[in-house]
Design an enzyme around this catalytic site. Structure first.
Site, PDB file in Angstrom:
ATOM      1  N   SER A 126      26.706  13.881  25.548  1.00  0.00           N
ATOM      2  CA  SER A 126      25.263  13.810  25.738  1.00  0.00           C
ATOM      3  C   SER A 126      24.596  15.126  25.384  1.00  0.00           C
ATOM      4  O   SER A 126      25.083  16.221  25.674  1.00  0.00           O
ATOM      5  CB  SER A 126      24.925  13.442  27.171  1.00  0.00           C
ATOM      6  OG  SER A 126      23.549  13.575  27.351  1.00  0.00           O
ATOM      7  N   ARG A 147      17.381  17.378  17.184  1.00  0.00           N
ATOM      8  CA  ARG A 147      18.725  17.023  16.725  1.00  0.00           C
ATOM      9  C   ARG A 147      19.024  17.432  15.289  1.00  0.00           C
ATOM     10  O   ARG A 147      20.066  18.012  14.998  1.00  0.00           O
ATOM     11  CB  ARG A 147      18.906  15.503  16.798  1.00  0.00           C
ATOM     12  CG  ARG A 147      19.087  14.988  18.201  1.00  0.00           C
ATOM     13  CD  ARG A 147      19.295  13.486  18.205  1.00  0.00           C
ATOM     14  NE  ARG A 147      19.376  13.001  19.581  1.00  0.00           N
ATOM     15  CZ  ARG A 147      19.517  11.732  19.938  1.00  0.00           C
ATOM     16  NH1 ARG A 147      19.583  10.797  19.006  1.00  0.00           N
ATOM     17  NH2 ARG A 147      19.591  11.391  21.196  1.00  0.00           N
ATOM     18  N   GLY A 151      21.437  -9.238  19.302  1.00  0.00           N
ATOM     19  CA  GLY A 151      21.955 -10.591  19.112  1.00  0.00           C
ATOM     20  C   GLY A 151      22.252 -11.290  20.428  1.00  0.00           C
ATOM     21  O   GLY A 151      21.977 -12.486  20.588  1.00  0.00           O
ATOM     22  N   LEU A 153      18.043   1.217  22.238  1.00  0.00           N
ATOM     23  CA  LEU A 153      18.313   0.163  23.214  1.00  0.00           C
ATOM     24  C   LEU A 153      17.041  -0.641  23.450  1.00  0.00           C
ATOM     25  O   LEU A 153      17.052  -1.866  23.538  1.00  0.00           O
ATOM     26  CB  LEU A 153      18.799   0.786  24.528  1.00  0.00           C
ATOM     27  CG  LEU A 153      20.082   1.616  24.415  1.00  0.00           C
ATOM     28  CD1 LEU A 153      20.486   2.152  25.783  1.00  0.00           C
ATOM     29  CD2 LEU A 153      21.207   0.785  23.838  1.00  0.00           C
ATOM     30  N   HIS A 209      23.941  13.532  14.964  1.00  0.00           N
ATOM     31  CA  HIS A 209      23.767  14.030  16.316  1.00  0.00           C
ATOM     32  C   HIS A 209      24.532  15.342  16.462  1.00  0.00           C
ATOM     33  O   HIS A 209      25.703  15.418  16.105  1.00  0.00           O
ATOM     34  CB  HIS A 209      24.317  12.970  17.277  1.00  0.00           C
ATOM     35  CG  HIS A 209      23.845  13.123  18.676  1.00  0.00           C
ATOM     36  ND1 HIS A 209      24.217  14.184  19.455  1.00  0.00           N
ATOM     37  CD2 HIS A 209      23.038  12.346  19.431  1.00  0.00           C
ATOM     38  CE1 HIS A 209      23.648  14.044  20.651  1.00  0.00           C
ATOM     39  NE2 HIS A 209      22.929  12.943  20.663  1.00  0.00           N
TER      40      HIS A 209
HETATM   41  C1  LIG Z   1      27.795   6.584  21.110  1.00  0.00           C
HETATM   42  C2  LIG Z   1      26.412   6.020  21.008  1.00  0.00           C
HETATM   43  C3  LIG Z   1      25.458   6.334  21.981  1.00  0.00           C
HETATM   44  C4  LIG Z   1      24.174   5.817  21.916  1.00  0.00           C
HETATM   45  N1  LIG Z   1      23.285   6.123  22.908  1.00  0.00           N
HETATM   46  C5  LIG Z   1      22.046   5.564  22.880  1.00  0.00           C
HETATM   47  C6  LIG Z   1      21.126   5.796  23.942  1.00  0.00           C
HETATM   48  O1  LIG Z   1      21.419   6.493  24.894  1.00  0.00           O
HETATM   49  N2  LIG Z   1      19.921   5.205  23.888  1.00  0.00           N
HETATM   50  C7  LIG Z   1      19.578   4.409  22.848  1.00  0.00           C
HETATM   51  O2  LIG Z   1      18.475   3.884  22.875  1.00  0.00           O
HETATM   52  N3  LIG Z   1      20.419   4.166  21.827  1.00  0.00           N
HETATM   53  C8  LIG Z   1      21.653   4.726  21.822  1.00  0.00           C
HETATM   54  N4  LIG Z   1      22.522   4.463  20.795  1.00  0.00           N
HETATM   55  C9  LIG Z   1      22.138   3.537  19.731  1.00  0.00           C
HETATM   56  C10 LIG Z   1      22.245   2.087  20.186  1.00  0.00           C
HETATM   57  O3  LIG Z   1      23.310   1.953  21.079  1.00  0.00           O
HETATM   58  C11 LIG Z   1      22.489   1.105  19.060  1.00  0.00           C
HETATM   59  O4  LIG Z   1      21.638   1.357  18.036  1.00  0.00           O
HETATM   60  C12 LIG Z   1      22.245  -0.329  19.504  1.00  0.00           C
HETATM   61  O5  LIG Z   1      22.953  -0.604  20.672  1.00  0.00           O
HETATM   62  C13 LIG Z   1      22.623  -1.328  18.444  1.00  0.00           C
HETATM   63  O6  LIG Z   1      22.557  -2.638  18.955  1.00  0.00           O
HETATM   64  P1  LIG Z   1      22.707  -3.888  18.036  1.00  0.00           P
HETATM   65  O7  LIG Z   1      22.533  -5.071  18.892  1.00  0.00           O
HETATM   66  O8  LIG Z   1      21.791  -3.761  16.895  1.00  0.00           O
HETATM   67  O9  LIG Z   1      24.152  -3.840  17.415  1.00  0.00           O
HETATM   68  P2  LIG Z   1      25.610  -3.730  18.045  1.00  0.00           P
HETATM   69  O10 LIG Z   1      25.584  -3.562  19.496  1.00  0.00           O
HETATM   70  O11 LIG Z   1      26.353  -2.746  17.237  1.00  0.00           O
HETATM   71  O12 LIG Z   1      26.227  -5.165  17.798  1.00  0.00           O
HETATM   72  C14 LIG Z   1      26.656  -5.601  16.560  1.00  0.00           C
HETATM   73  C15 LIG Z   1      27.195  -6.994  16.725  1.00  0.00           C
HETATM   74  O13 LIG Z   1      27.372  -7.587  15.465  1.00  0.00           O
HETATM   75  C16 LIG Z   1      28.651  -8.143  15.341  1.00  0.00           C
HETATM   76  N5  LIG Z   1      29.009  -8.052  13.934  1.00  0.00           N
HETATM   77  C17 LIG Z   1      28.877  -6.979  13.115  1.00  0.00           C
HETATM   78  N6  LIG Z   1      29.253  -7.314  11.880  1.00  0.00           N
HETATM   79  C18 LIG Z   1      29.636  -8.588  11.910  1.00  0.00           C
HETATM   80  C19 LIG Z   1      30.132  -9.492  10.930  1.00  0.00           C
HETATM   81  N7  LIG Z   1      30.272  -9.137   9.663  1.00  0.00           N
HETATM   82  N8  LIG Z   1      30.436 -10.751  11.321  1.00  0.00           N
HETATM   83  C20 LIG Z   1      30.270 -11.136  12.604  1.00  0.00           C
HETATM   84  N9  LIG Z   1      29.794 -10.328  13.552  1.00  0.00           N
HETATM   85  C21 LIG Z   1      29.485  -9.070  13.209  1.00  0.00           C
HETATM   86  C22 LIG Z   1      29.515  -7.368  16.270  1.00  0.00           C
HETATM   87  O14 LIG Z   1      30.600  -8.154  16.669  1.00  0.00           O
HETATM   88  C23 LIG Z   1      28.556  -7.087  17.401  1.00  0.00           C
HETATM   89  O15 LIG Z   1      28.553  -8.174  18.287  1.00  0.00           O
HETATM   90  C24 LIG Z   1      23.809   4.988  20.834  1.00  0.00           C
HETATM   91  C25 LIG Z   1      24.747   4.671  19.867  1.00  0.00           C
HETATM   92  C26 LIG Z   1      26.038   5.186  19.936  1.00  0.00           C
HETATM   93  C27 LIG Z   1      27.004   4.832  18.854  1.00  0.00           C
END
Ligand SMILES: Cc1cc2nc3c(=O)[nH]c(=O)nc-3n(C[C@H](O)[C@H](O)[C@H](O)COP(=O)(O)OP(=O)(O)OC[C@H]3O[C@@H](n4cnc5c(N)ncnc54)[C@H](O)[C@@H]3O)c2cc1C
Ligand code: HEM
Ligand code: HEM
Ligand code: SF4
Ligand code: F3S
Ligand code: FES
Lengths: 687, 247, 237
Positions: free
Chosen positions: A317, A364, A78, A488, A299
């Site tokens: 990790s 995993r 987003g 990511l 994981h």
């Molecule tokens: C601990 C951890 C480690 C990870 N490590 C890796 C890695 O090393 N490499 C990799 O590729 N991936 C990794 N991932 C996965 C990856 O980080 C996520 O899948 C990815 O960042 C999700 O991005 P996103 O933009 O879809 O959502 P998010 O970053 O989760 O953003 C969601 C957004 O939506 C908003 N939102 C949600 N619901 C609502 C609502 N109802 N109303 C208004 N706003 C709302 C929130 O405020 C936020 O801004 C990891 C995940 C975790 C949890």
């Protein structure tokens, strides 16, 4: 190897549409029409995205200011989309539930981001990244999307570097790479253990720049509670200002959901406390299909639960498995002992025993499941946790296995281990209070990522016109299992490169006719949200929202977690329905609706999780095969390995909301066939 | 363990607030500080009292959402975030005072929650490198010296929590600001806007009502990410150069 | 004072950091002056004539290019301007700081800061009061506290009478002022280096801290010698 089978012409189909024979979920669903992505591209796979970009129509710069785009979510997907569409001159409104866009949960990603740059000259290529990702997803992802993802990956790195993302560098000042998630090439870019943070800050800063330029308006502490659909097109959202409690109507020409993953349906996960399915679920209830909801990634190396108070789990990790050996005591009576007092011959190095060739480095899902079995057998370690067994009786179990670095410390020296894993080991010590150098660490699998999400076509548009979905919230690119460092990549690919292109095409038909704030569809959506809030506030029962969430989490973890069975899932559905009925009569929310009220926020999220959990169980029940993160006990090889059934299940399960199950309605299943042209499906093997 | 908690409660931004005292039994030393508050909230709910509002999201020390002044220290007695602080840092029978961050540019929203959007506006007013999507050159075309890249990374780890402001006797956000100036200023990509950036960011900082820094150093000690005082020196230096450049 | 808009038409010279730079510059001028002044004071050890010669020398410095006391007036002018700048900046920062936190904490712990850093303002005020008295005593009115007479034109005697014998309380006041000055310089020296951007690494910061100690001890200590030695009769007329 891989490339020798490459046929990029996109003309020859390697497989037939599958035909489902089993019907485990009979009675829980209705079969709907097959689903075909109307925007599916054709032609040689490597030209598809280029051609699509060219074919997508343009929007006159002067018109862009008049076009309103709502983007919910400021994570990688987003945030990147809002910044880019703002730069292009559209009028963007950005919504997020935290106080700052910088706090989206993308911030927590540790390991890295993949890109087919081939800087190491080790044979990487767009095709290889594409191939690895489809295979890693256990052949349940859509080919065209994944190819585009691999293609765009290199641009992502360029973009991030230009923004000032401080990736790790070599002595010469050029970018460093590492290999990640068991792939044989070094294609992962990283910023120590905080890659997600650095990438997100890049997107956030680009977003704030647009805020200053006036093209993006941020709405902090706003929760989206419904989409407004007028004449079949998404035209806005209903959001609650979480500070004042005001229910607001926001209208637009197009709506994007980039709201992240719903792993919190399990209560405990590595997701943030506020991560939710609400935005996606409300869209689902308005007609958007939910695809493959049961695909969950668990994981193996997380810090285990310490007690009933636990609110969230922390990832460590995976790299620790390179030097660490996993074990549990052979005898259940040793489980409470100090591990250092357990002699070598009484230790069961279970991964090495079961998978002699891969040992501690099995994928995993395998490692996770094996650890679970050990604990189910009563050989887990660490503090005892209250659980309910399959018969509904309370039991105490230890949920942890040892990850032992002592041999590595003895071999390489403490200093070397410290340098390699410093941050991680510190974090472990902080959370557990145990010294990771003095004895083995305890770990346990935890829910980490969901591959399922809103169904989208190639253009990332849901089945509702004008409603797009990006990032972890959609289902699109990872199939049944996500490879490390690729979420990511997907988030940024969707946000920076795909959406701006495909939304442009959609908006070329605009500006659409203005909608009045008192249009019946708007009023109806508003009234629905208000009525639900009113209902939460008026039940005044005896149980906290939190307790419902915890109970749901236990059900999901027990029956729809690492191993799923027909009986278990059927039972889970019944339990969830009972929980839902109780929720609506016995939940207790204090305070008022017209002020900041965290319990009220949570109530809305938990009821959506309950409904989602039910659908996940139905999806899991229907999919009588084991693929990626979804393991059905009924579908395994004689050695106990996952067994896919391509002839039955090589499809995307896209679920349509059919109505509330408490009123006797069932969801409707639409299948989208997965046909491979560039890749041939093979059974995944790690023996 | 058994605790006495003195907590600031305030219904909304304009209401008057006051300290309330609660007692809480059954706190386990494995709980995080926020889980301890969850427990208190569950207890309050059953007593019919509205739970205490506090911010948190990731609960793993990275999002910067959690805050809290605990016994007079931002994020409490350890060098970490409140969500990563565990109850084993306290003793049975302790009295713990919990207050919101106090700074006029961080007005209280409710109870322990404050509004930190001033930080976003500081970033909006120059805290970025202007690079429109699609305009980027090949990533390796501009090498960045490794030591500079490392320094940039080290300070880019700021999580925007605001503990530096909360701890600073002057209510200054210089550490936060310096961290971003240093991050972007160390990279080759950050050079073209280097001197205008520092001028606009400090202007916004001052406009928001943060105090000026007098190099007291409480900020760096409270910073959960251990951002060093260097960054404030760097900030000062860059501002001086920016004056020279006519900004 | 919180706002929701972004500032436009920015001027770096109007920022709090510019104020701080002004403060550091004036502070450093003060340091140079007090160093010089302290050196002059130590001439008292050389006796009546040597000291008065030095005082006279100050006034003839630069002649005939400058009129008598010309150099001294230049120094005075610089000091006066510095004082105005230093105090004005101090007041501005003080006001900002108290507005930045109008609601105080119920409990606040300081863990990393020195007492000197937290008492700069009160310390500065003390020095200001001291300097006012000090100038009345030695330069403007030239009050001889032994008999309350004014206009004593023998610098050494004026000095001697201020701390000698029955005037032990004047010695105490000066020593207290020197403690305040020592505190102010302990943090001020470090702080000005940090403000000038010369402490970009942990090592340079550690060095600046040492410089703070050194300057504070040398100056506060150096100044204290003359009153003490007069009071204890080591320096005699
Ligand atoms: C601990 C951890 C480690 C990870 N490590 C890796 C890695 O090393 N490499 C990799 O590729 N991936 C990794 N991932 C996965 C990856 O980080 C996520 O899948 C990815 O960042 C999700 O991005 P996103 O933009 O879809 O959502 P998010 O970053 O989760 O953003 C969601 C957004 O939506 C908003 N939102 C949600 N619901 C609502 C609502 N109802 N109303 C208004 N706003 C709302 C929130 O405020 C936020 O801004 C990891 C995940 C975790 C949890
Ligand atoms: C006349 C009354 C004075 C007042 C009210 C005063 C007040 C202050 C204040 C409030 C500060 C800011 C604190 C800080 O930046 O850390 C300061 C800094 C300083 N003062 Fe003074 N002061 C006075 C006199 C002096 C004198 C006589 C000297 C030297 C002999 C001096 C040397 C310094 C120095 C070196 C600094 C550090 C500047 C910086 O931080 O960059 N001051 N003073
Ligand atoms: C024990 C300490 C001190 C002693 C004994 C002392 C003594 C004197 C004497 C004897 C004079 C008069 C010199 C002359 O007119 O020739 C003088 C002047 C002065 N002193 Fe001090 N002084 C002390 C400390 C300080 C300090 C700490 C400051 C500043 C912070 C200071 C600032 C001045 C100034 C500004 C003048 C006036 C110079 C001029 O313009 O003629 N003194 N002092
Ligand atoms: S500098 Fe440190 S204390 Fe300040 S906001 Fe950043 S992380 Fe928090
Ligand atoms: S505590 Fe405050 S005064 Fe400066 S050094 Fe830190 S911002
Ligand atoms: S809750 Fe995210 S840093 Fe504490």
């Amino acid at each position: 190897m891989a490339s020798s089978t490459a046929d990029l012409s996109g003309l020859v189909a390697h497989n037939e549409p599958s035909v489902q024979v089993s019907d485990d979920a009979a009675g829980f669903y209705t079969l709907g029409d097959k689903l075909v992505d109307p925007k599916a591209p054709t032609g040689p796979i490597k030209d598809r995205w280029t051609n699509r970009k060219f074919d997508n129509r343009l929007v006159n710069p002067a018109n862009r200011r008049k076009l309103d785009i709502i983007i919910v979510g400021t994570g990688l997907a987003g945030g990147a989309a809002a910044a880019t569409l703002g730069e292009a001159g559209y009028n963007v409104k950005s919504f997020f539930y935290q106080d700052s866009p910088r706090r989206a949960h993308s911030i927590a990603a540790q390991g890295g981001i993949n890109a087919a740059k081939n800087y190491k000259e080790d044979g990487d290529s767009v095709y290889r990244l594409f191939y690895d990702t489809v295979k890693g997803g256990d052949y349940r992802a859509r080919e065209s999307n994944v190819y585009r993802l691999a293609e765009v990956s290199a641009n992502i790195i360029d973009q991030c570097v230009a923004q000032g993302v401080p990736f790790a560098r070599e002595y010469g000042g050029l970018l460093d790479n590492r290999s990640f998630g068991g792939v044989q090439v070094s294609r992962t870019f990283y910023a120590r253990g905080q890659t997600g943070q650095q990438l997100l800050l890049g997107a956030y800063q680009a977003l704030e720049r647009q805020v200053a330029a006036g093209t993006v308006t941020p709405y902090s502490r706003h929760e989206m509670l419904d989409v407004i659909i007028v004449d079949g097109k998404a035209r806005g959202i209903i959001a609650r200002d979480m500070v004042t409690g005001e229910i607001e109507t926001h209208l637009a020409d197009v709506v994007v959901l980039a709201t992240g993953g719903y792993g919190n349906v399990y209560y405990l996960s590595t997701n943030a406390m506020g991560s939710n399915v609400t935005a996606a679920w409300r869209a689902h209830r308005k007609g958007a299909y939910m695809a493959n909801p049961c695909y969950t990634q668990i994981h193996p190396t997380c810090i285990p639960v310490t007690g009933a108070h636990q609110s969230k789990l922390t990832l460590m990790s995976e790299s620790l498995r390179n030097d660490g050996r996993m074990w549990v005591p052979k005898k259940a009576e040793d489980c409470a002992k100090d591990p250092r007092d357990i002699p070598e011959e009484d230790r069961d190095y279970f991964l090495e025993r079961i998978y002699p060739s891969f040992g501690n480095l099995v994928p995993r899902d395998i490692a996770s499941r094996a650890a679970k079995y050990m604990c189910d057998e009563g050989r887990g370690v660490g503090p005892e946790v209250d659980e309910t067994d399959t018969d509904g009786n309370p039991v105490k179990r230890r949920r942890g296995v040892y990850l032992d670095l002592t041999a590595a410390i003895a071999r390489l020296g403490k200093a070397a281990i410290e340098e390699k894993y410093d941050n991680l080991l510190d974090m472990y010590e902080r959370i557990t209070g145990e010294d990771p150098y003095a004895g083995p660490m305890r770990i346990y699998p935890a829910v980490h990522y969901v591959m399922g999400g809103l169904w989208v076509g190639y253009d990332l548009q849901t089945n509702i016109d004008g409603l797009f979905c990006a990032g972890e919230a959609n289902f699109s690119d990872h199939g049944a299992n996500r490879l490390g460092a690729s979420a990511l990549m997907q988030g940024l690919s969707d946000g920076y490169f795909v959406l701006p292109n495909t939304i442009r095409d959609y908006l070329a038909d605009g500006p659409f006719e203005k909608i009045a704030e008192d249009h019946p569809a708007v009023l109806e959506a508003r009234a629905g949200v208000e009525a639900q809030i009113e209902r939460f506030m008026s039940i005044n029962g005896t149980r906290s929202v939190e307790s419902f969430h915890k109970e749901l989490g236990q059900i999901m973890w027990e029956y729809c977690g690492m191993e799923r069975t027909k009986e278990g899932l059927t039972e889970a559905i019944a339990k969830i329905r009972a929980l839902k009925a109780e929720f609506w009569t016995n939940v207790k929310v204090l305070g008022s609706a017209d002020s900041l009220n965290q319990d009220l926020e949570k109530a809305g999220r938990v009821i959506d999780f309950i409904e989602l959990g039910e659908l996940m169980c139905i999806d899991a029940l229907n999919r009588r095969e084991s693929c990626g993160g979804h393991f059905r006990a009924e579908s395994q090889t004689p050695e106990g390995e996952a067994l896919r059934h391509d002839e039955e299940f090589a499809y995307v399960a896209a679920w349509e909301w059919g109505g509330d199950s408490l009123e006797g309605h069932n969801p409707v299943l639409h299948k989208e066939d997965l046909i491979y042209t560039a890749i041939e499906m093979k059974q995944r093997s790690y023996k | 363990m058994n605790l006495t908690l003195k907590i600031w409660r305030q219904a909304n931004a304009t209401a008057a607030g006051a300290m309330h005292t609660y007692t809480l039994d059954g706190v386990s030393s494995d709980m995080s500080f926020l889980e301890m508050l969850d427990l208190l909230n569950e207890q309050l709910l059953h007593q019919g009292e509205e739970p205490i509002a506090f911010d948190s999201d990731c609960r793993e020390g990275i999002c910067g959402m959690c805050s809290l002044m605990i016994n007079g220290q931002a994020h409490g007695p350890e060098v970490t975030t409140t969500c990563q602080l565990h109850m084993r840092s306290f003793n049975d029978g302790d009295t713990i005072t919990i207050e919101p961050w106090r700074a006029d540019p961080f007005p209280v929203v409710k109870d322990l929650i404050v509004d930190r959007s001033a930080f976003d506006r500081i970033i909006a007013n120059g805290g970025y490198i202007s690079a429109n999507t699609g305009s980027a050159p090949e990533a390796n075309s501009v090498p960045a010296p490794r030591d500079k890249a490392q320094r940039a990374f080290n300070v880019a780890t700021c999580i925007g929590c605001g503990a530096c402001v909360a701890a600073c006797p002057n209510g200054s956000a210089s550490l936060f600001l310096g961290a971003k100036i240093t991050h972007l200023g160390e990279l080759p990509q950050g050079q073209p806007e280097r001197y205008s950036r520092v001028a606009t960011m400090i202007a916004q900082h001052d406009h928001e009502g943060f105090g000026g820094c007098t190099n007291i150093g409480e900020c760096a000690a409270a910073c959960p990410k251990e951002i060093p005082l260097d960054v404030i020196s760097q900030l000062n230096k860059d501002l001086r150069d920016s004056i020279k450049q006519g900004y | 004072m919180a706002t929701t808009e972004l500032v436009k038409g920015v001027r770096a010279t109007r920022s709090t950091i510019a104020l701080k730079l002004a403060m550091a510059a004036s502070g450093i001028i003060f340091i140079l002056f007090v160093l010089l002044h302290m050196y002059g004071n130590l001439k008292a050890f050389a006796g009546h004539d040597a000291y008065n010669e030095y005082a006279e020398h100050l006034r003839t410095l630069g002649t005939p290019m400058l009129p008598r006391s010309g150099a001294l007036w230049i120094i005075r002018a610089v000091l006066i301007v510095s004082l105005i700048v230093h105090v004005a900046a101090a007041v501005a920062l003080w006001r900002r700081a108290s507005r930045a936190r109008s609601t105080k904490y119920q409990v606040k712990k300081n863990v990393a800061s020195s007492l000197s850093s937290r008492t700069m303002r009160w310390g500065g005020l003390t020095i200001l009061l001291f300097v006012i008295w000090h100038l009345l005593q030695f330069t403007i009115v030239k009050i001889d506290i032994t008999d309350g007479s004014t206009g004593n034109e023998d610098p050494f005697n004026l000095l001697y009478n201020a701390f000698h014998g029955s005037a032990w309380w004047m010695t105490v006041i000066y020593l207290l002022a020197m403690i305040a000055l020592g505190f102010h310089l302990h943090h001020g020296t470090f702080s000005s280096l940090q403000t000038l951007g010369m402490t970009n690494t942990a090592t340079s910061r550690a060095r600046a801290r040492i410089a703070g100690w050194a300057v504070a001890i040398v100056i506060a200590g150096g100044f204290s010698l003359v009153p003490l030695f007069i009071a204890f009769g080591v320096i005699t007329k």
